[in-house]
Motif scaffolding. Structure first.
Motif, short mmCIF file in Angstrom:
data_model
loop_
_atom_site.label_atom_id
_atom_site.label_comp_id
_atom_site.label_asym_id
_atom_site.label_seq_id
_atom_site.Cartn_x
_atom_site.Cartn_y
_atom_site.Cartn_z
N LYS A 1 -15.00 -15.80 -7.80
CA LYS A 1 -15.77 -14.75 -8.44
C LYS A 1 -14.87 -13.98 -9.39
CE LYS A 1 -18.89 -10.91 -7.44
NZ LYS A 1 -19.47 -10.04 -6.39
N LEU A 2 -15.36 -13.78 -10.61
CA LEU A 2 -14.61 -13.01 -11.60
C LEU A 2 -15.01 -11.55 -11.47
CD1 LEU A 2 -14.87 -15.36 -14.71
CD2 LEU A 2 -12.92 -15.04 -13.20
N VAL A 3 -14.11 -10.74 -10.97
CA VAL A 3 -14.38 -9.32 -10.75
C VAL A 3 -13.73 -8.52 -11.88
CG1 VAL A 3 -14.10 -7.36 -9.20
CG2 VAL A 3 -14.49 -9.65 -8.27
N ALA A 4 -14.50 -7.68 -12.54
CA ALA A 4 -13.97 -6.88 -13.64
C ALA A 4 -13.06 -5.79 -13.12
CB ALA A 4 -15.11 -6.27 -14.46
N VAL A 5 -11.87 -5.68 -13.72
CA VAL A 5 -10.89 -4.65 -13.38
C VAL A 5 -11.00 -3.53 -14.40
CG1 VAL A 5 -8.42 -4.14 -13.20
CG2 VAL A 5 -9.32 -6.32 -12.33
N ASP A 6 -11.03 -2.30 -13.91
CA ASP A 6 -11.09 -1.14 -14.81
C ASP A 6 -9.72 -0.95 -15.45
OD1 ASP A 6 -11.26 1.34 -16.05
OD2 ASP A 6 -12.49 2.21 -14.47
N TYR A 7 -9.66 -1.15 -16.76
CA TYR A 7 -8.40 -1.03 -17.51
C TYR A 7 -7.73 0.32 -17.28
CZ TYR A 7 -5.46 -0.44 -21.70
OH TYR A 7 -4.42 -0.18 -22.57
N GLN A 8 -8.54 1.36 -17.03
CA GLN A 8 -7.99 2.71 -16.90
C GLN A 8 -7.63 3.08 -15.46
OE1 GLN A 8 -10.50 5.52 -19.00
NE2 GLN A 8 -10.97 4.05 -20.60
N ALA A 9 -7.87 2.18 -14.51
CA ALA A 9 -7.56 2.49 -13.10
C ALA A 9 -6.05 2.48 -12.86
CB ALA A 9 -8.24 1.46 -12.20
N GLU A 10 -5.62 3.24 -11.87
CA GLU A 10 -4.19 3.34 -11.58
C GLU A 10 -3.58 2.00 -11.18
OE1 GLU A 10 -3.19 6.37 -8.80
OE2 GLU A 10 -4.03 8.01 -9.99
N ASN A 11 -4.35 1.20 -10.46
CA ASN A 11 -3.83 -0.09 -9.99
C ASN A 11 -4.32 -1.26 -10.84
OD1 ASN A 11 -6.49 0.11 -9.19
ND2 ASN A 11 -6.15 -0.81 -7.17
N ALA A 12 -4.71 -0.98 -12.08
CA ALA A 12 -5.28 -2.01 -12.95
C ALA A 12 -4.30 -3.17 -13.17
CB ALA A 12 -5.67 -1.41 -14.29
N GLN A 13 -3.04 -2.86 -13.38
CA GLN A 13 -2.06 -3.91 -13.69
C GLN A 13 -1.97 -4.92 -12.55
OE1 GLN A 13 1.73 -2.40 -15.06
NE2 GLN A 13 0.77 -0.66 -16.12
N GLN A 14 -1.82 -4.42 -11.35
CA GLN A 14 -1.68 -5.30 -10.20
C GLN A 14 -2.94 -6.12 -9.95
OE1 GLN A 14 -0.50 -3.30 -6.60
NE2 GLN A 14 -0.62 -5.15 -5.35
N LEU A 15 -4.10 -5.47 -10.01
CA LEU A 15 -5.36 -6.18 -9.76
C LEU A 15 -5.61 -7.24 -10.82
CD1 LEU A 15 -7.74 -3.25 -8.74
CD2 LEU A 15 -6.66 -4.95 -7.23
N PHE A 16 -5.28 -6.93 -12.05
CA PHE A 16 -5.48 -7.86 -13.15
C PHE A 16 -4.61 -9.11 -12.96
CE2 PHE A 16 -4.08 -9.35 -17.37
CZ PHE A 16 -5.30 -9.73 -17.92
N VAL A 17 -3.34 -8.92 -12.64
CA VAL A 17 -2.44 -10.06 -12.47
C VAL A 17 -2.81 -10.88 -11.23
CG1 VAL A 17 -0.03 -10.79 -12.20
CG2 VAL A 17 -0.60 -8.89 -13.72
N GLU A 18 -3.27 -10.21 -10.20
CA GLU A 18 -3.74 -10.94 -9.01
C GLU A 18 -4.92 -11.84 -9.36
OE1 GLU A 18 -4.63 -7.99 -6.08
OE2 GLU A 18 -2.53 -7.70 -5.50
N SER A 19 -5.83 -11.35 -10.21
CA SER A 19 -6.96 -12.15 -10.65
C SER A 19 -6.49 -13.35 -11.46
CB SER A 19 -7.93 -11.30 -11.48
OG SER A 19 -9.01 -12.08 -11.95
N LEU A 20 -5.52 -13.14 -12.35
CA LEU A 20 -4.98 -14.24 -13.13
C LEU A 20 -4.39 -15.31 -12.22
CD1 LEU A 20 -3.11 -12.58 -16.14
CD2 LEU A 20 -5.29 -13.77 -16.20
#
Length: 279
Positions: free
Chosen positions: A2-21
C-alpha cells in the motif's frame, strides 16, 4: 503493498518517506512545495505544443538527447518488442526549447530539482551505515554540477483504435536514474507492481507527489533500495479519447560518478539507452 502518503511537513517525514522507498520503491508525499498552478499551466501549454506542427522544428538530437521525440521513435521497454504509445520532449536547461514555453518549464525544473535534491539527502541520511559506506561519495555529491538531470514532458495521445496489438502507453519498466519526482498526471493510468506481483493503481490526485527509485540508486546501494517496476495502462471507454500528460524529473549523477564496481553513471546510462533503442 500500500502506498501511504507522507506529510512533507511532518516532523518524522524524512524517516517515513525513506522507509516507504525501502519497502515499496516508491514514496508518496502530500503537502509538498510543488505549485499546482505552475504544473497545470505547463500541462495546458505543452498540450498545445504537442497538438501543433511546431514540435517538428524541435526534433530530438541523437547525440545530446534533447528535444522532441515523436511516436515512431518512442521507447521499447526492456524485454518488450512493441513501442510505447507516447511522444515526449526532453528538456535540459542547456538544451533547445520553444521560446513561449521556456520560462515556465525552466522555473519548474529549478523548483523540482531543488526538492529532488532535498529528498536525495533524506535517502542519504537514512541509509544504514553498512549501505552508505559503499557509496563512492555522498549521494548529494553525485549530482553536484550534473548536466544530465532530465525533465521529460510526456504526452500519451488519445487512442485511435489502430494501435499495435499489446501496445500500451508505457510498458512495464524501471527508471534508469537515482530518483524520479513526478507530480500527479492530468489523467489516471500509472500502476506500481507490488511484491506479490499484483498491479496497484497510483491515485491521480495533485495532492500527491510520486517519487520512485531508479536503477542507479539500486545499483549504488547494492540493491538495498529497490527500483520498482511501473507502467501506464491504456484507458478504457470514453477515456480513450483523452490525452494524458505527465512531467517526470529524472535525477541523474554526473557521468564520471562511480555507482559500483561494475558501472559509472555514464556506462550505465549508455547501456540502458541502447536497450531502449533510442541511441
Amino acid at each position: 503493498m500500500k502506498l501511504v502518503a507522507v506529510d512533507y511537513q511532518a516532523e518524522n517525514a524524512q524517516q517515513l518517506f525513506v522507509e516507504s522507498l525501502k519497502e515499496t520503491g516508491f514514496g508518496v508525499l502530500k503537502n509538498h512545495p510543488i505549485r499546482q498552478e505552475l504544473v497545470s499551466n505547463i500541462y495546458k501549454h505543452w498540450q498545445e505544443f504537442f497538438d501543433s506542427e511546431q514540435k517538428w522544428d524541435f526534433e530530438y538530437n541523437k547525440d545530446t538527447q534533447d528535444g522532441y521525440f515523436p511516436p515512431n521513435v518512442s521507447e521499447v521497454a526492456k524485454g518488450f518488442k512493441v513501442k510505447d504509445i507516447k511522444e515526449y520532449y526532453h528538456y535540459y536547461p542547456w538544451g533547445k526549447c520553444p521560446e513561449q514555453l521556456k520560462e515556465e518549464i525552466s522555473t519548474y525544473y529549478s523548483e523540482a530539482l531543488s526538492l529532488a535534491k532535498e529528498l536525495l539527502g533524506w535517502v542519504e541520511k537514512y541509509s544504514p551505515d553498512e549501505i552508505s559506506k559503499n557509496y563512492s561519495m555522498p549521494l548529494s555529491s553525485m549530482i553536484e554540477d550534473s548536466q544530465q538531470t532530465l525533465l521529460r514532458v510526456l504526452h500519451y495521445p488519445p487512442l485511435q483504435g489502430n494501435e499495435e496489438p499489446d501496445a500500451i502507453r508505457a510498458a512495464a519498466h524501471e527508471d534508469i536514474n537515482l530518483l524520479t519526482v513526478l507530480p500527479a498526471a492530468n489523467e489516471p493510468g500509472l500502476q506500481v507492481k507490488g511484491k506479490d506481483g499484483n498491479w496497484i493503481d497510483v491515485p491521480c490526485d495533485f495532492g500527491n507527489l510520486i517519487v520512485n527509485i531508479g536503477d542507479m540508486l539500486q545499483e549504488a546501494s547494492g540493491h538495498y533500495f529497490p527500483s520498482t517496476t511501473h507502467q501506464v495502462i491504456n484507458p478504457e471507454g470514453q477515456d480513450q479519447s483523452r490525452s494524458r500528460i505527465s512531467l517526470p524529473l529524472f535525477l541523474h549523477p554526473r557521468p564520471d560518478v562511480k555507482l559500483s564496481e561494475r558501472y559509472t553513471a555514464d556506462s550505465y546510462l549508455k547501456e540502458r539507452l541502447k536497450e531502449l533503442g533510442v541511441v
